[in-house]
Design a protein around this motif. Sequence first.
Motif, short mmCIF file in Angstrom:
data_model
loop_
_atom_site.label_atom_id
_atom_site.label_comp_id
_atom_site.label_asym_id
_atom_site.label_seq_id
_atom_site.Cartn_x
_atom_site.Cartn_y
_atom_site.Cartn_z
N PHE A 232 0.83 -1.21 0.00
CA PHE A 232 0.00 0.00 0.00
C PHE A 232 0.87 1.26 0.00
CE2 PHE A 232 -2.78 -3.21 1.91
CZ PHE A 232 -3.95 -3.02 1.17
N ASN A 233 0.26 2.36 -0.47
CA ASN A 233 0.90 3.69 -0.43
C ASN A 233 2.22 3.74 -1.19
OD1 ASN A 233 -0.38 3.41 2.71
ND2 ASN A 233 -0.98 5.20 1.50
N ASP A 248 4.75 6.18 1.00
CA ASP A 248 4.36 7.21 1.96
C ASP A 248 3.41 6.58 2.97
OD1 ASP A 248 3.55 9.37 3.43
OD2 ASP A 248 2.68 10.49 1.75
N GLU A 249 3.96 6.15 4.10
CA GLU A 249 3.16 5.44 5.10
C GLU A 249 2.16 6.34 5.80
OE1 GLU A 249 5.98 3.62 7.66
OE2 GLU A 249 6.59 2.10 6.19
N THR A 250 2.30 7.66 5.64
CA THR A 250 1.41 8.59 6.34
C THR A 250 0.15 8.92 5.54
OG1 THR A 250 2.46 10.57 5.42
CG2 THR A 250 3.44 9.63 7.41
N ALA A 251 0.13 8.60 4.26
CA ALA A 251 -0.98 9.01 3.40
C ALA A 251 -2.27 8.28 3.78
CB ALA A 251 -0.63 8.76 1.94
N ARG A 252 -3.39 8.99 3.72
CA ARG A 252 -4.69 8.44 4.12
C ARG A 252 -5.69 8.45 2.96
NH1 ARG A 252 -6.99 11.98 7.15
NH2 ARG A 252 -5.44 13.64 7.14
N HIS A 253 -5.22 8.81 1.77
CA HIS A 253 -6.14 9.03 0.66
C HIS A 253 -6.03 7.94 -0.41
CE1 HIS A 253 -2.35 10.83 -0.74
NE2 HIS A 253 -2.78 10.56 -1.96
N LEU A 254 -7.05 7.91 -1.24
CA LEU A 254 -7.13 7.02 -2.39
C LEU A 254 -7.06 7.87 -3.65
CD1 LEU A 254 -7.92 4.03 -3.34
CD2 LEU A 254 -10.28 4.89 -3.38
N LEU A 328 0.79 13.07 -4.63
CA LEU A 328 -0.52 12.57 -4.19
C LEU A 328 -0.83 11.23 -4.84
CD1 LEU A 328 -2.65 15.85 -4.28
CD2 LEU A 328 -2.06 14.51 -2.25
N ILE A 329 -0.48 11.08 -6.11
CA ILE A 329 -0.68 9.79 -6.79
C ILE A 329 0.27 8.74 -6.23
CG2 ILE A 329 -0.53 8.60 -9.01
CD1 ILE A 329 -1.30 11.27 -10.35
N ASP A 330 1.54 9.13 -6.08
CA ASP A 330 2.55 8.18 -5.62
C ASP A 330 2.24 7.63 -4.24
OD1 ASP A 330 3.95 8.69 -7.96
OD2 ASP A 330 5.28 10.17 -7.04
N GLY A 331 1.76 8.48 -3.35
CA GLY A 331 1.56 8.06 -1.96
C GLY A 331 0.19 7.50 -1.66
N ALA A 332 -0.72 7.55 -2.63
CA ALA A 332 -2.08 7.06 -2.39
C ALA A 332 -2.07 5.59 -1.99
CB ALA A 332 -2.93 7.26 -3.64
N MET A 333 -3.10 5.19 -1.23
CA MET A 333 -3.21 3.80 -0.77
C MET A 333 -3.04 2.83 -1.94
SD MET A 333 -6.51 4.33 1.71
CE MET A 333 -6.92 2.59 1.71
N PHE A 334 -3.77 3.07 -3.00
CA PHE A 334 -3.67 2.35 -4.26
C PHE A 334 -4.47 3.15 -5.27
CE2 PHE A 334 -7.19 0.53 -1.87
CZ PHE A 334 -8.23 0.47 -2.78
#
Length: 671
Positions: A232-233, A248-254, A328-334
């Motif tokens: 993930f992320n 990015d383990e801190t990201a919370r978005h999709l 934002l794309i790179d760190g997204a959950m998936f």
Amino acid sequence: MWRVVSAKHQSCYCMVFASQLQIPTLSKCCSGVRLYSATSDEREYLHRSIVPTYHFQKSLPRLPIPKLEKTCERYLKAQLPLLSSAEYANTETIVKGFLQGDGTVLHEELVAKDKNNKHTSYISDLWFDMYLKDRSPVVITHNPFMVFNNDPKPEYNNQLLRATNMVVSSARFMKTLNKEILEPEVFHLNPAKSDNEKFRKFVRFLPQAISWYGAYWYKAFPLDMSQYKRLFNSTRIPRKSKDELYTDETARHLVVLRKGNFYIFDVLDSNGNIYPAEDIMSHIKYILEDSAPIPEYPVGVMTTENRDVWADVRTNLVNSGNEHLLKLIDGAMFALALDDKHLTDPNDISRSFLHSDGINRWFDKCFQLLMSDDGVACVNFEHSWGDGVAVLRYFREVFKDSTEKPQVHPTTKPSDANSSQRVQRLEFKLDGATKEAIKQAKTKFDKKTASLDLQHLEYQTFTRKKCKQQKLSPDSVLQLAIQLAYFRQTGKTVGTYESCSTAAFKHGRTETVRPCTVATKRMCDLIFNSKTPPTVEELQQGLKNCSEMHQQLTREAAMGKGFDRHLFALRHLAEDSGKALDLFEDPAYKKLNHIILSTSTLSDPSVLIGGFGAVVPDGYGIGYAVEDGRLGFNITNYPPATDINDFLKCCEHSLDDIYDIFNGRVPSKRS
């Protein structure tokens, strides 16, 4: 040619130690789970394992480096069915020289290097580099796809409903993993003894440094889970010469893709809790109803490009003020990609999920959850970060959770979540050079996909059960069918690849099973080249020999005792020192590694269909399934070098031949 680890290959993990225990039969791999009773936990997590997720990592055994003599012996055995007598004699001489000279020096260097890096395996860094330094596009050849079976409840196979349920189940999986309460991957050789509460309570109190040995005492074998940290992320970022893996383990978005547009919204709140499913449903509905047209220059197409070309364009995108959007794309959950198409035909399903038109995709993402307009769902994943063990676990858990515990239903109404404020559509700033690069990438991608052919075969005359009744390995039967098909079509035997996971070892990756053997060659000769008709007894014994040899090769591969990875590491050491060795320059070595038949089994109750692209222009990419209710092939190629329709007919004829032998008949030589 390095494929998703299948259910069959997970069942091979037990072979790593079963041979040492002299246990001839294998039980299925079980990941037992316990649901925690607290309501909040049931909402936020899949389950709460009493054994921490990475409890066994420190004590996993290390991937062994095979003895050089055995590697050379296995290499020659793999060459035997492919070479003429003269070619084999020449290769044998080269191998002997390698063993007596440079090979021994390189092997000793590899062993010494391995001893100084006990935290990992000898193949891990090399395998990452192999992918990340490859400049070819990731799509088709490298990224495989796996399609979920439909929800058993037809009314839930709706794009909005299923996407919402799968996003929530994915978030539950991610949180369970991140909190390290996801049940560890353990192969239970004797589930009745070890897949229970007593075993878990025992191993949880063992120090991590010895926990594996405690599991071994129960004849349970923990598997490497290091790849899960990239599930993930994460994304693969294009860089010149060598790409980078970013998390990015801190990201919370999709990130959601729709008609080539990118949208983001938070799936987790500021406290790390999953937003109500009705809110997530509202956001997805808002995206589905957004009237934004397909961009004239869809940025996602760049992920289909040559990696150096894409690296230059990405740099230009960053310099043009798009860095925060890319992050934002790179760190997204998936990535969740919502498509417009209805998909019913297997070939349409495969094309849509293997490559599509490149517009509504981001192939660099750790994985993409793809969904058609009629709710057909799929995972397409980038391959550099892992070999599919984590992806298949995710696949199974999300299918089970989203179908058995759906969070939204046909009667559920999306909430009034103010989606217009909480969903952000990303707007890229594109200069002329970037626009031209996107245009060229789309033209190249369209040409590439147009050159790819793809066909699917469902076969039900006999199935997995029939193979078991004959006391044959089902996988060996399908591999024999592939060899017979190619020989029927061309009169040749060729380099064949089947991946096998080495996840029973710390940072294990894969090893190659070489399914073209002297036993399969013998069967080809018996059926097609015999001057006198073979007897049923000869043919049935031939099937048995093929099965036994294939099982031996699979066992050796799972135990880290194949030859491909060892030679791969030695070749890189030679290249690093500037040595050009006869073994690696031998045409026979190059021929063996020109993978005409790239194969992988994708058998699992949650998988409808799966596949990947052929890895060479004159080859076939063969995904196959061996199940109780069906056998199947999903095949890709690049005509006119190969003829997929003819090959598929040959596959069907070969299965018919094997069925004849099962039933005591000598096959007729079908054209």
